[in-house]
Structures are given as structure tokens and as C-alpha cells.
Design a protein around this motif. Sequence first.
Motif, PDB file in Angstrom:
ATOM      1  N   SER A 278       0.829  -1.210   0.000  1.00  0.00           N
ATOM      2  CA  SER A 278       0.000   0.000   0.000  1.00  0.00           C
ATOM      3  C   SER A 278       0.862   1.258   0.000  1.00  0.00           C
ATOM      4  CB  SER A 278      -0.943   0.003   1.209  1.00  0.00           C
ATOM      5  OG  SER A 278      -1.906  -1.023   1.093  1.00  0.00           O
ATOM      6  N   ALA A 279       1.965   1.231   0.748  1.00  0.00           N
ATOM      7  CA  ALA A 279       2.871   2.382   0.760  1.00  0.00           C
ATOM      8  C   ALA A 279       3.487   2.594  -0.624  1.00  0.00           C
ATOM      9  CB  ALA A 279       3.963   2.185   1.812  1.00  0.00           C
ATOM     10  N   ALA A 280       3.866   1.507  -1.285  1.00  0.00           N
ATOM     11  CA  ALA A 280       4.424   1.618  -2.632  1.00  0.00           C
ATOM     12  C   ALA A 280       3.399   2.200  -3.603  1.00  0.00           C
ATOM     13  CB  ALA A 280       4.904   0.251  -3.120  1.00  0.00           C
ATOM     14  N   ALA A 281       2.154   1.766  -3.480  1.00  0.00           N
ATOM     15  CA  ALA A 281       1.101   2.303  -4.350  1.00  0.00           C
ATOM     16  C   ALA A 281       0.876   3.789  -4.073  1.00  0.00           C
ATOM     17  CB  ALA A 281      -0.191   1.516  -4.152  1.00  0.00           C
ATOM     18  N   SER A 282       0.954   4.180  -2.806  1.00  0.00           N
ATOM     19  CA  SER A 282       0.804   5.591  -2.457  1.00  0.00           C
ATOM     20  C   SER A 282       1.931   6.413  -3.079  1.00  0.00           C
ATOM     21  CB  SER A 282       0.822   5.748  -0.929  1.00  0.00           C
ATOM     22  OG  SER A 282       0.743   7.104  -0.567  1.00  0.00           O
ATOM     23  N   LEU A 283       3.156   5.930  -2.955  1.00  0.00           N
ATOM     24  CA  LEU A 283       4.298   6.638  -3.550  1.00  0.00           C
ATOM     25  C   LEU A 283       4.199   6.693  -5.069  1.00  0.00           C
ATOM     26  CD1 LEU A 283       7.191   5.298  -1.284  1.00  0.00           C
ATOM     27  CD2 LEU A 283       6.164   7.591  -1.269  1.00  0.00           C
ATOM     28  N   ALA A 284       3.691   5.623  -5.674  1.00  0.00           N
ATOM     29  CA  ALA A 284       3.518   5.618  -7.131  1.00  0.00           C
ATOM     30  C   ALA A 284       2.543   6.712  -7.555  1.00  0.00           C
ATOM     31  CB  ALA A 284       3.034   4.251  -7.598  1.00  0.00           C
ATOM     32  N   HIS A 285       1.477   6.899  -6.789  1.00  0.00           N
ATOM     33  CA  HIS A 285       0.520   7.952  -7.128  1.00  0.00           C
ATOM     34  C   HIS A 285       1.149   9.342  -7.001  1.00  0.00           C
ATOM     35  CE1 HIS A 285      -2.459   4.767  -7.124  1.00  0.00           C
ATOM     36  NE2 HIS A 285      -3.258   5.617  -7.742  1.00  0.00           N
ATOM     37  N   LEU A 286       2.000   9.523  -6.012  1.00  0.00           N
ATOM     38  CA  LEU A 286       2.704  10.800  -5.892  1.00  0.00           C
ATOM     39  C   LEU A 286       3.648  11.003  -7.083  1.00  0.00           C
ATOM     40  CD1 LEU A 286       3.527  10.811  -2.066  1.00  0.00           C
ATOM     41  CD2 LEU A 286       1.684  12.053  -3.263  1.00  0.00           C
ATOM     42  N   ALA A 287       4.304   9.934  -7.511  1.00  0.00           N
ATOM     43  CA  ALA A 287       5.197  10.023  -8.671  1.00  0.00           C
ATOM     44  C   ALA A 287       4.428  10.366  -9.942  1.00  0.00           C
ATOM     45  CB  ALA A 287       5.957   8.708  -8.848  1.00  0.00           C
ATOM     46  N   ILE A 288       3.204   9.874 -10.055  1.00  0.00           N
ATOM     47  CA  ILE A 288       2.376  10.181 -11.220  1.00  0.00           C
ATOM     48  C   ILE A 288       2.095  11.683 -11.296  1.00  0.00           C
ATOM     49  CG2 ILE A 288       0.050   9.904 -12.195  1.00  0.00           C
ATOM     50  CD1 ILE A 288       0.233   6.938 -11.172  1.00  0.00           C
TER      51      ILE A 288
ATOM     52  N   PRO B 263       1.193  14.403 -17.382  1.00  0.00           N
ATOM     53  CA  PRO B 263       0.193  13.757 -18.242  1.00  0.00           C
ATOM     54  C   PRO B 263       0.625  12.413 -18.826  1.00  0.00           C
ATOM     55  CG  PRO B 263       0.377  16.079 -18.787  1.00  0.00           C
ATOM     56  CD  PRO B 263       1.449  15.781 -17.786  1.00  0.00           C
ATOM     57  N   ARG B 264       1.868  12.306 -19.233  1.00  0.00           N
ATOM     58  CA  ARG B 264       2.317  11.034 -19.812  1.00  0.00           C
ATOM     59  C   ARG B 264       2.269   9.923 -18.778  1.00  0.00           C
ATOM     60  NH1 ARG B 264       7.664  12.135 -23.126  1.00  0.00           N
ATOM     61  NH2 ARG B 264       7.645   9.867 -23.003  1.00  0.00           N
ATOM     62  N   TRP B 265       2.555  10.235 -17.530  1.00  0.00           N
ATOM     63  CA  TRP B 265       2.499   9.227 -16.471  1.00  0.00           C
ATOM     64  C   TRP B 265       1.052   8.857 -16.171  1.00  0.00           C
ATOM     65  CZ3 TRP B 265       6.501   8.177 -12.348  1.00  0.00           C
ATOM     66  CH2 TRP B 265       7.784   8.301 -12.876  1.00  0.00           C
ATOM     67  N   TYR B 266       0.166   9.845 -16.152  1.00  0.00           N
ATOM     68  CA  TYR B 266      -1.259   9.549 -15.962  1.00  0.00           C
ATOM     69  C   TYR B 266      -1.727   8.569 -17.035  1.00  0.00           C
ATOM     70  CZ  TYR B 266      -2.214  13.107 -12.383  1.00  0.00           C
ATOM     71  OH  TYR B 266      -2.253  13.832 -11.211  1.00  0.00           O
ATOM     72  N   ASP B 267      -1.328   8.848 -18.274  1.00  0.00           N
ATOM     73  CA  ASP B 267      -1.730   7.990 -19.391  1.00  0.00           C
ATOM     74  C   ASP B 267      -1.124   6.592 -19.252  1.00  0.00           C
ATOM     75  OD1 ASP B 267      -2.979   7.466 -21.917  1.00  0.00           O
ATOM     76  OD2 ASP B 267      -1.023   7.690 -22.862  1.00  0.00           O
ATOM     77  N   PHE B 268       0.168   6.520 -18.972  1.00  0.00           N
ATOM     78  CA  PHE B 268       0.853   5.228 -18.871  1.00  0.00           C
ATOM     79  C   PHE B 268       0.239   4.356 -17.777  1.00  0.00           C
ATOM     80  CE2 PHE B 268       4.083   2.483 -16.960  1.00  0.00           C
ATOM     81  CZ  PHE B 268       4.457   1.736 -18.063  1.00  0.00           C
ATOM     82  N   PHE B 269      -0.124   4.973 -16.649  1.00  0.00           N
ATOM     83  CA  PHE B 269      -0.666   4.214 -15.525  1.00  0.00           C
ATOM     84  C   PHE B 269      -2.177   4.047 -15.591  1.00  0.00           C
ATOM     85  CE2 PHE B 269       3.520   5.230 -13.824  1.00  0.00           C
ATOM     86  CZ  PHE B 269       3.870   4.006 -13.289  1.00  0.00           C
ATOM     87  N   GLY B 270      -2.770   4.349 -16.749  1.00  0.00           N
ATOM     88  CA  GLY B 270      -4.172   4.026 -16.989  1.00  0.00           C
ATOM     89  C   GLY B 270      -5.181   4.909 -16.288  1.00  0.00           C
ATOM     90  N   ALA B 271      -4.843   6.156 -16.071  1.00  0.00           N
ATOM     91  CA  ALA B 271      -5.759   7.048 -15.354  1.00  0.00           C
ATOM     92  C   ALA B 271      -7.031   7.349 -16.132  1.00  0.00           C
ATOM     93  CB  ALA B 271      -5.054   8.355 -15.009  1.00  0.00           C
TER      94      ALA B 271
ATOM     95  N   ILE C 284      -7.077  14.859  -7.011  1.00  0.00           N
ATOM     96  CA  ILE C 284      -7.690  13.525  -6.979  1.00  0.00           C
ATOM     97  C   ILE C 284      -6.613  12.474  -6.725  1.00  0.00           C
ATOM     98  CG2 ILE C 284      -8.821  11.764  -8.402  1.00  0.00           C
ATOM     99  CD1 ILE C 284     -10.376  14.130  -9.738  1.00  0.00           C
ATOM    100  N   THR C 285      -5.507  12.584  -7.434  1.00  0.00           N
ATOM    101  CA  THR C 285      -4.418  11.620  -7.284  1.00  0.00           C
ATOM    102  C   THR C 285      -3.795  11.724  -5.898  1.00  0.00           C
ATOM    103  OG1 THR C 285      -4.026  11.855  -9.659  1.00  0.00           O
ATOM    104  CG2 THR C 285      -2.331  10.730  -8.382  1.00  0.00           C
ATOM    105  N   LEU C 286      -3.667  12.923  -5.383  1.00  0.00           N
ATOM    106  CA  LEU C 286      -3.156  13.121  -4.028  1.00  0.00           C
ATOM    107  C   LEU C 286      -4.102  12.497  -2.996  1.00  0.00           C
ATOM    108  CD1 LEU C 286      -0.931  14.403  -2.309  1.00  0.00           C
ATOM    109  CD2 LEU C 286      -2.278  16.513  -2.281  1.00  0.00           C
TER     110      LEU C 286
END
Length: 140
Positions: free
Chosen positions: A14-24, A29-37, A55-57
Motif C-alpha cells: 500500500s505504501a508503494a502504491a501511495s508513492l507511485a501515485h505521488l510520482a504520477i 500527463p504522460r504518467w497519468y496515461d501510462f498508468f491508466g488514469a 484527486i491523485t493526491l
Amino acid sequence: MTANPWLAAGGALSAAASLAHLAIIVGGPRWYDFFGAGPRMVRLAEQGSPKAALITLGIAAVLAVWAAYAFSGASLIPRLPFLKLALFAISAVYLVRALGYIPLLAATGAPVGTFAWVSSAIVLVYAAVHIVGTLQLWRT
């Protein structure tokens, strides 16, 4: 050694997923697209709208709280309120996301692409780890 290694692993996931969202958010925009937002979120990010980041935060914050609950269940941090109930609910949300995302996409006519399958498989692992850990905690 933790009292519950499954929940320690769940907290790390869960912590890794939280950090991934911060990285997005940082990746843009390219990261939002790559991660299927989805196209709407990508468009908001392209326009520089704070809505996509907020929203991502928010998602990152929820995942961080979930990590804290898993770490609490693993006895790595002090016991949080409603621990068993919260871990049951977290496990259920992960399971519903894992098993319900593809049928939801199909029902709405949205394309079911690689992201849907891969992310659902990943979240199914999250669900399984949390369920096993929560069941072990519940028995104590």
C-alpha cells in the motif's frame, strides 16, 4: 520479526502504491496515461488543472492510511483505532477493485485493455496479502 508478516507486506504494498501515485503527479500527463488514469484525467493533467493532482493526491493519502493500518496490524507501529474492522474493509475494497474493475469496464462499453488486466491482477495480490494477514490478526 513482526507478529504478522502478511500485514507487513500489505503495508509495504500500500505504501508503494501511495508513492507511485505521488510520482504520477510529478511525472505529469504522460504518467497519468501510462498508468491508466483514463482520458479525462490525462486531459485535466495536460491542461494543468489542479483537479487531476488533487484527486491523485487523495488516492495517495488513502493508500498511505491503509499502509499505516496494515503496519499497525503487523505490530510495526502502535495500534490504530478500529484496527480489525478497518483491515477487513481495506481487504474488501482491494478485492472488489480486483474482481470488479474489468466487469465494470465491460458493462459500460469501455475498452478492456492490458492495463485493466494487469492492474486487476496486481490488486488481487494486494487483496490476498491483506486477507491472509487480516485473518491471522482476527484469530489473535
